[in-house]
Design an enzyme around this catalytic site. Sequence first.
Site, PDB file in Angstrom:
ATOM      1  N   CYS A   1       0.808  -1.227   0.000  1.00  0.00           N
ATOM      2  CA  CYS A   1       0.000   0.000   0.000  1.00  0.00           C
ATOM      3  C   CYS A   1       0.835   1.266   0.000  1.00  0.00           C
ATOM      4  O   CYS A   1       0.308   2.352  -0.261  1.00  0.00           O
ATOM      5  CB  CYS A   1      -0.939   0.000   1.199  1.00  0.00           C
ATOM      6  SG  CYS A   1      -1.892  -1.519   1.358  1.00  0.00           S
TER       7      CYS A   1
ATOM      8  N   HIS B   1      -4.185   7.508   5.691  1.00  0.00           N
ATOM      9  CA  HIS B   1      -4.327   6.177   5.099  1.00  0.00           C
ATOM     10  C   HIS B   1      -5.782   5.728   5.249  1.00  0.00           C
ATOM     11  O   HIS B   1      -6.403   5.294   4.288  1.00  0.00           O
ATOM     12  CB  HIS B   1      -3.380   5.201   5.803  1.00  0.00           C
ATOM     13  CG  HIS B   1      -3.435   3.807   5.272  1.00  0.00           C
ATOM     14  ND1 HIS B   1      -3.011   3.482   4.007  1.00  0.00           N
ATOM     15  CD2 HIS B   1      -3.879   2.644   5.833  1.00  0.00           C
ATOM     16  CE1 HIS B   1      -3.174   2.177   3.813  1.00  0.00           C
ATOM     17  NE2 HIS B   1      -3.705   1.655   4.891  1.00  0.00           N
TER      18      HIS B   1
ATOM     19  N   HIS C   1     -10.081   0.890  -1.158  1.00  0.00           N
ATOM     20  CA  HIS C   1      -8.630   0.774  -1.007  1.00  0.00           C
ATOM     21  C   HIS C   1      -8.028   0.134  -2.246  1.00  0.00           C
ATOM     22  O   HIS C   1      -8.168  -1.070  -2.468  1.00  0.00           O
ATOM     23  CB  HIS C   1      -8.315  -0.066   0.234  1.00  0.00           C
ATOM     24  CG  HIS C   1      -6.866  -0.049   0.625  1.00  0.00           C
ATOM     25  ND1 HIS C   1      -5.906   0.624  -0.085  1.00  0.00           N
ATOM     26  CD2 HIS C   1      -6.207  -0.628   1.672  1.00  0.00           C
ATOM     27  CE1 HIS C   1      -4.725   0.453   0.492  1.00  0.00           C
ATOM     28  NE2 HIS C   1      -4.892  -0.295   1.557  1.00  0.00           N
TER      29      HIS C   1
END
Length: 417
Positions: free
Chosen positions: A169, A309, A346
């Site tokens: 990520c 995030h 995401h």
Amino acid sequence: MSVMNEGRQPVITGLGIVSPIGIGPDEFWKNAIAGRPGVGFVTLFDASNLPRPCQIVGEVRVFVTKDWMGGISGRMAGRFSQFAVATCRMAVREGRLDHGRVPTGRMRVSIGSSMSGVVDVQEPTFSAFLRGEKVVPWTLLEFPVHAATSHVSAESGARGHPASFATACCAGLDAVGWAADQIRRGKATAVVAGATDAPLSPYVLTAFHSANTLATWEGLPEHASRPFDRRRSGLVLAEGAAAVTVEEEASARMGGLTTYARILGFGASSEGGELRAVDESGQAAAHAMAMAIRDADLTPSEIDYVCAHGNSMVNYDAAETAGIKLAFGKHAYNVPISSIKSMCGHALGAAAAMQVVTACLVLRHGLIPPTVNLEEPDPKCDLDYVPNVARRARVRNVLIHSHSIGGTHMAMVLGAA
């Protein structure tokens, strides 16, 4: 070593994005500011036999490959490479790197990805192999992460050092951070940097579900991704890409470009623990954030917005909140924070690159996109997450934070141009 105070100053001159809430910076920004989610039931394949958490995704629904990649390259390239080329074409066009302004030998490319071409290149050809059928020859070229980097290099004409990042990520921040370092050290005049992922398939979604990471939300699918909310239950897997052109400030000025942001600082750390466990103390997150702020030669009170995030997993959101409190002290309760994953889901490696584009647009417009679906605050998440409605603010410096599975944390500080 401070990016700002040592060597050449890297600036961001062009943006590109392919996301579940829009293709191109203008459409993306319009929907982000409106708080309009792009999460829904998957349409790329039949998911009727999958568990409900595997049916809810952040999907790019209107992408047309031939608009960005023609001929045999477009037909052979994996979806993640197609996304990468599209975003980089946008960024290169806006940064005017397509007019020979910068020598091709002084241009570099850095692209990150988490799943690369696993879904639409490797999975089908491996299934063919198991059936005893022929494996198409371009499989070897098109499924690794460097495939996207190579396509972008070819499309942009960049002949400098290409780099690929597979840091989950955090890959987008790694790619942009590497680009800034190349500029600062004088290794390049311009770098096309970003990240891309297209992980949506029955197999990948089932793998995420088996690891108990997907949201178990039973209501409307657009409400499933709810960072920092008390009822959050997991992430919504998504696809997309984002890219920026990073250039030496003096070169950009000579080219008459209006820049979005100056890249001021970068920090990274690791929890050094287990692959699955998350350290909810926030120590590693705080270390990366504090390092980036120091690298930018700023203090925590000079950060005006945190592009979080915020992936909607219970322990990740708690750890990020704890990290912000440790890094910012009392200012943690004054700085606005938001997560675009509440709208986009995401997109793994692409997510941090999307955050970079978001931060640039926040600096340009003085508007902070909201964290949607934040209806019942979690007592552990008690900061200002700009719930549900965009906010106008004076933003001079932005901190971006990204957290990879396995305990990696990265942070970047962007300053107003």
